[in-house]
Design a protein around this motif. Structure first.
Motif, short mmCIF file in Angstrom:
data_model
loop_
_atom_site.label_atom_id
_atom_site.label_comp_id
_atom_site.label_asym_id
_atom_site.label_seq_id
_atom_site.Cartn_x
_atom_site.Cartn_y
_atom_site.Cartn_z
N GLU A 163 -79.01 -4.85 -10.13
CA GLU A 163 -79.38 -5.02 -8.72
C GLU A 163 -80.90 -4.95 -8.56
O GLU A 163 -81.50 -5.76 -7.84
CB GLU A 163 -78.70 -3.95 -7.86
CG GLU A 163 -79.08 -4.05 -6.40
CD GLU A 163 -78.50 -2.92 -5.56
OE1 GLU A 163 -78.55 -3.06 -4.33
OE2 GLU A 163 -78.00 -1.91 -6.11
N PHE A 164 -81.53 -4.01 -9.25
CA PHE A 164 -82.98 -3.87 -9.18
C PHE A 164 -83.66 -5.15 -9.68
O PHE A 164 -84.59 -5.67 -9.05
CB PHE A 164 -83.45 -2.66 -10.00
CG PHE A 164 -84.92 -2.43 -9.94
CD1 PHE A 164 -85.48 -1.69 -8.91
CD2 PHE A 164 -85.76 -2.97 -10.90
CE1 PHE A 164 -86.86 -1.49 -8.84
CE2 PHE A 164 -87.13 -2.77 -10.85
CZ PHE A 164 -87.68 -2.02 -9.82
N ILE A 165 -83.19 -5.66 -10.80
CA ILE A 165 -83.78 -6.89 -11.36
C ILE A 165 -83.57 -8.05 -10.39
O ILE A 165 -84.50 -8.81 -10.12
CB ILE A 165 -83.18 -7.20 -12.75
CG1 ILE A 165 -83.66 -6.16 -13.76
CG2 ILE A 165 -83.54 -8.62 -13.20
CD1 ILE A 165 -82.96 -6.23 -15.11
N TRP A 166 -82.38 -8.20 -9.84
CA TRP A 166 -82.09 -9.28 -8.89
C TRP A 166 -83.04 -9.21 -7.70
O TRP A 166 -83.55 -10.21 -7.23
CB TRP A 166 -80.64 -9.22 -8.45
CG TRP A 166 -80.25 -10.31 -7.50
CD1 TRP A 166 -80.08 -10.22 -6.15
CD2 TRP A 166 -79.98 -11.68 -7.85
NE1 TRP A 166 -79.72 -11.43 -5.64
CE2 TRP A 166 -79.66 -12.35 -6.66
CE3 TRP A 166 -79.98 -12.39 -9.05
CZ2 TRP A 166 -79.35 -13.71 -6.61
CZ3 TRP A 166 -79.67 -13.74 -9.01
CH2 TRP A 166 -79.36 -14.38 -7.81
N GLU A 167 -83.27 -7.99 -7.20
CA GLU A 167 -84.13 -7.81 -6.03
C GLU A 167 -85.61 -8.09 -6.33
O GLU A 167 -86.35 -8.46 -5.43
CB GLU A 167 -83.98 -6.39 -5.48
CG GLU A 167 -82.66 -6.14 -4.82
CD GLU A 167 -82.44 -6.99 -3.57
OE1 GLU A 167 -83.40 -7.20 -2.81
OE2 GLU A 167 -81.31 -7.47 -3.38
N HIS A 168 -86.03 -7.89 -7.57
CA HIS A 168 -87.46 -7.99 -7.91
C HIS A 168 -87.83 -9.18 -8.77
O HIS A 168 -89.00 -9.39 -9.06
CB HIS A 168 -87.91 -6.70 -8.60
CG HIS A 168 -87.86 -5.52 -7.68
ND1 HIS A 168 -86.72 -4.75 -7.52
CD2 HIS A 168 -88.79 -4.99 -6.86
CE1 HIS A 168 -86.98 -3.79 -6.64
NE2 HIS A 168 -88.21 -3.93 -6.22
N ILE A 169 -86.87 -9.98 -9.17
CA ILE A 169 -87.15 -11.05 -10.13
C ILE A 169 -88.11 -12.11 -9.59
O ILE A 169 -88.92 -12.65 -10.32
CB ILE A 169 -85.86 -11.68 -10.68
CG1 ILE A 169 -86.17 -12.42 -11.97
CG2 ILE A 169 -85.19 -12.57 -9.64
CD1 ILE A 169 -84.99 -12.60 -12.87
N GLU A 170 -88.05 -12.38 -8.30
CA GLU A 170 -88.94 -13.41 -7.74
C GLU A 170 -90.36 -12.90 -7.52
O GLU A 170 -91.29 -13.70 -7.53
CB GLU A 170 -88.36 -13.97 -6.44
CG GLU A 170 -87.14 -14.83 -6.67
CD GLU A 170 -86.68 -15.58 -5.44
OE1 GLU A 170 -86.26 -16.72 -5.61
OE2 GLU A 170 -86.76 -15.03 -4.33
N GLU A 171 -90.52 -11.61 -7.34
CA GLU A 171 -91.87 -11.08 -7.13
C GLU A 171 -92.60 -10.79 -8.44
O GLU A 171 -93.82 -10.73 -8.46
CB GLU A 171 -91.84 -9.82 -6.27
CG GLU A 171 -91.32 -8.59 -7.00
CD GLU A 171 -91.20 -7.37 -6.13
OE1 GLU A 171 -91.87 -6.37 -6.42
OE2 GLU A 171 -90.42 -7.42 -5.16
#
Length: 93
Positions: free
Chosen positions: A39-47
């Motif tokens: 979930e953390f990776i999904w939330e931060h992958i674009e930034e």
């Protein structure tokens, strides 16, 4: 990285899942269950500007060594790439 599919993150019975929406719902059969780190990776992958930047974000958030963070992130990102859920946006990815 850029997300290429439309997914809505939901908490269903205590599980975090990605549910396809729009055109993606017609192409992608099922849901994706995420771990806390997923979930953390999904939330931060674009930034994240690069894979190394994403690993640094993980290290700031969790008490884990760099090798473990790198291996786990690489494995999850490969799964997302293979499913067509993300695509690289630059040479650092």
């Amino acid at each position: 990285m850029k997300r290429t599919k439309e997914f809505i993150k939901r908490n269903i019975a205590g599980e975090i899942v990605l549910v396809p929406s729009g055109q993606t719902a017609r192409e992608f059969n099922g849901m994706v269950t995420l771990t806390e780190t997923g979930e953390f990776i999904w939330e931060h992958i674009e930034e994240a500007e690069s894979f190394n930047h994403l690993v640094l974000l993980i290290l700031e958030e969790y008490e884990v060594d760099k090798d473990t963070a790198s291996q786990d992130a690489a494995g999850f990102i490969m799964q997302l790439l293979q499913a067509g859920m993300i695509r690289p946006t630059g040479i650092n990815w």
